[in-house]
Scaffold this motif. Structure first.
Motif, PDB file in Angstrom:
ATOM      1  N   LEU A   1       0.822  -1.208   0.000  1.00 16.27           N
ATOM      2  CA  LEU A   1       0.000   0.000   0.000  1.00 16.27           C
ATOM      3  C   LEU A   1       0.857   1.259   0.000  1.00 16.27           C
ATOM      4  O   LEU A   1       0.413   2.318  -0.431  1.00 16.27           O
ATOM      5  N   LYS A   2       2.104   1.140   0.466  1.00 14.93           N
ATOM      6  CA  LYS A   2       3.008   2.289   0.455  1.00 14.93           C
ATOM      7  C   LYS A   2       3.342   2.727  -0.969  1.00 14.93           C
ATOM      8  O   LYS A   2       3.774   3.864  -1.178  1.00 14.93           O
ATOM      9  N   ALA A   3       3.172   1.832  -1.944  1.00 15.51           N
ATOM     10  CA  ALA A   3       3.469   2.180  -3.333  1.00 15.51           C
ATOM     11  C   ALA A   3       2.337   2.965  -3.976  1.00 15.51           C
ATOM     12  O   ALA A   3       2.499   3.511  -5.066  1.00 15.51           O
ATOM     13  N   ILE A   4       1.186   3.022  -3.312  1.00 14.17           N
ATOM     14  CA  ILE A   4       0.021   3.727  -3.846  1.00 14.17           C
ATOM     15  C   ILE A   4      -0.007   5.140  -3.271  1.00 14.17           C
ATOM     16  O   ILE A   4       0.073   5.331  -2.058  1.00 14.17           O
ATOM     17  N   ASN A   5      -0.124   6.118  -4.138  1.00 12.90           N
ATOM     18  CA  ASN A   5      -0.087   7.522  -3.728  1.00 12.90           C
ATOM     19  C   ASN A   5      -1.421   8.196  -4.039  1.00 12.90           C
ATOM     20  O   ASN A   5      -2.028   7.950  -5.089  1.00 12.90           O
ATOM     21  N   ILE A   6      -1.851   9.048  -3.141  1.00  9.97           N
ATOM     22  CA  ILE A   6      -3.117   9.756  -3.346  1.00  9.97           C
ATOM     23  C   ILE A   6      -2.912  10.915  -4.315  1.00  9.97           C
ATOM     24  O   ILE A   6      -1.940  11.661  -4.208  1.00  9.97           O
ATOM     25  N   LEU A   7      -3.799  11.057  -5.271  1.00  6.13           N
ATOM     26  CA  LEU A   7      -3.762  12.162  -6.224  1.00  6.13           C
ATOM     27  C   LEU A   7      -4.821  13.206  -5.887  1.00  6.13           C
ATOM     28  O   LEU A   7      -4.551  14.401  -5.888  1.00  6.13           O
ATOM     29  N   ALA A   8      -6.033  12.751  -5.602  1.00  7.80           N
ATOM     30  CA  ALA A   8      -7.106  13.692  -5.283  1.00  7.80           C
ATOM     31  C   ALA A   8      -8.188  12.977  -4.496  1.00  7.80           C
ATOM     32  O   ALA A   8      -8.425  11.783  -4.676  1.00  7.80           O
ATOM     33  N   ILE A   9      -8.833  13.714  -3.599  1.00  5.08           N
ATOM     34  CA  ILE A   9     -10.009  13.240  -2.871  1.00  5.08           C
ATOM     35  C   ILE A   9     -11.103  14.274  -3.078  1.00  5.08           C
ATOM     36  O   ILE A   9     -10.931  15.444  -2.751  1.00  5.08           O
ATOM     37  N   VAL A  10     -12.217  13.833  -3.641  1.00  7.49           N
ATOM     38  CA  VAL A  10     -13.292  14.751  -3.999  1.00  7.49           C
ATOM     39  C   VAL A  10     -14.617  14.162  -3.521  1.00  7.49           C
ATOM     40  O   VAL A  10     -14.806  12.945  -3.550  1.00  7.49           O
ATOM     41  N   LYS A  11     -15.503  15.003  -3.059  1.00  4.63           N
ATOM     42  CA  LYS A  11     -16.844  14.527  -2.762  1.00  4.63           C
ATOM     43  C   LYS A  11     -17.491  14.038  -4.057  1.00  4.63           C
ATOM     44  O   LYS A  11     -17.479  14.731  -5.075  1.00  4.63           O
ATOM     45  N   ALA A  12     -18.061  12.849  -3.993  1.00  6.81           N
ATOM     46  CA  ALA A  12     -18.570  12.217  -5.210  1.00  6.81           C
ATOM     47  C   ALA A  12     -19.645  13.059  -5.887  1.00  6.81           C
ATOM     48  O   ALA A  12     -19.676  13.183  -7.113  1.00  6.81           O
TER      49      ALA A  12
END
Length: 696
Positions: A160-171
């Protein structure tokens, strides 16, 4: 990996100090707990709190700028740099990872800059991060966008450390304004990375790297939405990879090259849709003679509807298409998790269980059980077999849950993807005496396709085999269930092309991305405030990732902490079987006996079955002991005698060789333990053991 000036190191130093304080506090609490048998006094708690006075959990990362500086400064990049600088060797005609795919190999940037080109993969999905029992359904749904570096070795990329967050948006916000507004900066950055590149200082040496945008992963509504295609299965042309009509989805199960979408044709479709909208707004007649005869010929065979958007199954363009070399018709592959585990496999299990447990006859007395024409299987017996009479070994954690009648007769069995992967393997045993040979053959071919989808390595021969199996399965399914048509059945025909473009289908699977959702699900109850869930969760996740980076930097690793050895005991070399070790190692070798080795979350210990030789002449061994001889893993095993049962797509264990043999761990045919199934038959008090090759 980015070196910053001295003046920008204050935030990183503060974060390191905070980390040390937290470790000290943890140590004090642990000692007090041990001393007081789990009870703490007020004075003990206050003493720990005093050490944190004047500090914040976001110390050094109080703002977006300082957080970015802290992440850059403290990230050692160890493991990532190793993968980039030492890519896995590529074999002609063999597909093991993303960089073996033709899309990467023949991308213009890769052709020009070679191994100094990074490939970025992308994921998008909606998830409910809050407890559905405590809030209105879908009220706090978030659209989560991740990115990952495809150059990382597959076994490390599962972290999971290899996965990076790009954006979090309200659906609901993303649905209202679209994805492009959140991805425009990302697309612009990918354009710069592909043209100008960037310079990294690696061990004092400056090197220029470039980056390209690879494929995007996601579920079936998510990816069409991202690419600007029709999301609904009832669209006239619902497939994002070809121009097949919805009425003809399950008529042909061999991919037709002439129907495949391509970048040039897609641009023409978008232009016609744009012109149609302009004409509609100006109230100009829709049908006009076009001056460009070449475009008219290209579009002529799909002009059976006045609205080109309906005609082509396309809504609009995507901002990702502005990235050089990216093709929306080729870079939205099928996800085997949603396509197979939660799609075709679920459908197949429901149809067969419905026939076996709840058969009906047509004509008078409809919906009544037939007059003993077929042997009826009780659903309760199915559940007893799954829950009480099956032992799945190391996969017991994914044991399928109880199946209800409403699920069999409904639209979903409501099993997780991991549970479905096991359930589809159990169904042939359960239905062996209740279904016709044709239905069992249908199951066999579906499991064969699933095995190819889950394989870690495929060859050109395997790709051809996959196409053949899909066609045979599709035609047989059409014969047995002529009234069942679904887009997911059609999408099977594109798996072969997807393998050639982007590597084995499991490389685009969403399993680990879905696991990443658990990070947010676990953080949401901590945040508690729902005023701005996206911002709060984003900060919390970055703070946690920052701590992981610091820890990895201190230990000299990040993505992989190394093998974990338990129950280690020094022994003499004479304790090993003489016919196993002496031919390979001198008598003065250092020998350590190991109870269990955990490597990339895979556990190797006594009783685990390993694959010694691949099919068609597969050989298996049951591990008795594990030794480290001169720091090299040696598995002592007994060979299992097996016979292949085609109806069950499994190897039946008939016996075990008394002789003990040994093999080096590096020489195993597969670096994964073999899945096994022990099936107890209560009527005869007999237990039968089977071996399942899930990744081949």
């Amino acid at each position: 990996m980015i070196v910053l000036s001295k003046g920008n190191k204050d935030a990183a130093e503060k974060a390191v100090q905070l980390q040390a304080a937290l470790l000290l506090a943890e140590s004090r609490v642990s000692k007090n707990l041990a001393r007081r048998d789990g009870y703490l006094s007020i004075a003990d708690v206050n003493a720990v709190v005093d050490t944190l006075k004047g500090q914040s959990i976001f110390e050094g990362v109080a703002s977006g700028k300082t957080m970015e500086l802290c992440l850059r400064e403290t990230s050692s990049g160890k493991g990532v740099v190793l993968c980039v600088m030492n890519p896995l060797p590529s074999k002609k005609g063999v597909f093991r990872t993303i960089t073996d795919g033709l899309f990467y190999k023949y991308h213009p940037v890769v052709q020009e800059h070679g191994n100094n080109t990074l490939i970025i993969t992308f994921y998008i999905d909606d998830a409910e991060v809050c407890d559905a029992l405590k809030s209105k359904a879908n009220k706090h749904n978030l659209r989560l966008m991740y990115w990952m570096l495809g150059n990382i070795y597959p076994e490390l990329r599962s972290k999971l450390k290899a996965i990076n967050i790009l954006a979090i948006v309200k659906a609901r916000v993303a649905k209202y304004v679209g994805n492009d507004i959140f991805l425009s900066d990302f697309a612009a950055d990918m354009t710069v990375l592909g043209t100008d590149g960037f310079v990294l200082n690696i061990h004092g040496v400056k090197q220029r790297f470039y980056a390209i945008l690879g494929f995007a992963s996601g579920d079936n509504p998510g990816l069409p939405n991202l690419g600007g295609f029709k999301e609904t299965h009832s669209a006239k042309r619902p497939c994002r990879m070809c121009m097949a009509l919805s009425s003809q989805l399950c008529d042909n199960f061999r991919e037709e090259k002439s129907l495949l979408r391509n970048k040039v044709g897609h641009e023409l479709h978008l232009n016609e849709i744009k012109n149609h909208e302009l004409k509609r707004k100006r109230k100009v007649p829709i049908f006009e003679n076009e001056d460009d005869d070449s475009e008219e010929l290209l579009l002529a065979k799909y002009t059976d509807h006045a609205n080109p958007s309906i005609n082509y199954g396309v809504n609009k363009a995507t901002v990702l298409s502005t990235v050089p070399g990216w093709d929306v018709t080729k870079c939205l592959p099928q996800d085997v998790m949603h396509l197979m585990a939660e799609g075709v496999c679920d459908l197949m299990c429901r149809l067969l269980l419905r026939e076996a447990c709840f058969p009906v006859v047509s004509g008078e007395g409809n919906n009544r059980r037939g007059p003993n024409k077929k042997k009826v299987l009780k659903l309760e017996d199915v559940n007893k077999t799954i829950l009480n009479y099956c032992d799945f070994g190391h996969l017991n954690v994914d044991r399928p849950s109880r199946i209800e009648k409403s699920q069999v007769t409904g639209q979903k069995l409501k099993q997780s993807a991991a549970q479905m992967l096991l359930l589809i393997r159990i169904i042939p045993y359960i239905l062996l005496h209740y279904r016709s040979p044709q239905k069992l053959e249908l199951l066999r071919r579906l499991i064969a396709i699933l095995n190819l989808c889950m394989a870690h390595e495929l060859t050109l021969t395997d790709v051809q085999k996959m196409d053949d199996e899909v066609e045979a399965f599709g035609l047989l399914f059409k014969h047995e269930f002529p009234h069942v048509k679904t887009l997911k059945l059609h999408c099977l025909i594109h798996l072969g092309t997807q393998t050639l473009l982007h590597g084995p289908p499991r490389q685009a699977a969403c399993f680990r991305y879905e696991a990443m959702h658990g990070e947010f699900t676990s953080l949401a109850p901590v945040v508690r405030s729902k005023k701005d869930v996206a911002l709060s969760l984003g900060k919390r996740l970055l703070s946690k990732r920052h701590a992981e980076i610091i820890e990895g930097n201190m230990k000299g690793n990040f993505l992989y902490e190394g093998d974990i050895l338990t129950k280690v005991e020094s022994v003499s070399i004479e304790s090993l079987p003489r016919n196993c070790v002496l031919p390979h190692f001198p008598s003065e070798s250092s020998v350590v006996k190991v109870g269990m080795i955990t490597r990339h979350s895979r556990k190797w210990k006594e009783g685990v079955v390993c694959l010694l030789k691949r099919a068609p002449n597969a050989q298996f061994g049951r591990i008795n002991n594990i030794y480290m001889v001169n720091e090299e893993e040696i598995l002592v095993y007994q060979e299992l005698h097996t016979s292949y049962v085609s109806e069950l797509v499994a190897f039946y264990v008939t016996g075990c060789s008394p002789e003990q043999m040994c093999v080096k761990f590096s020489e195993l045919a597969s670096q994964f333990p073999v899945a096994r199934l022990s099936l107890h038959i209560p009527q005869s008090s007999v237990t039968k053991a089977y071996l399942l090759l899930q990744d081949y």
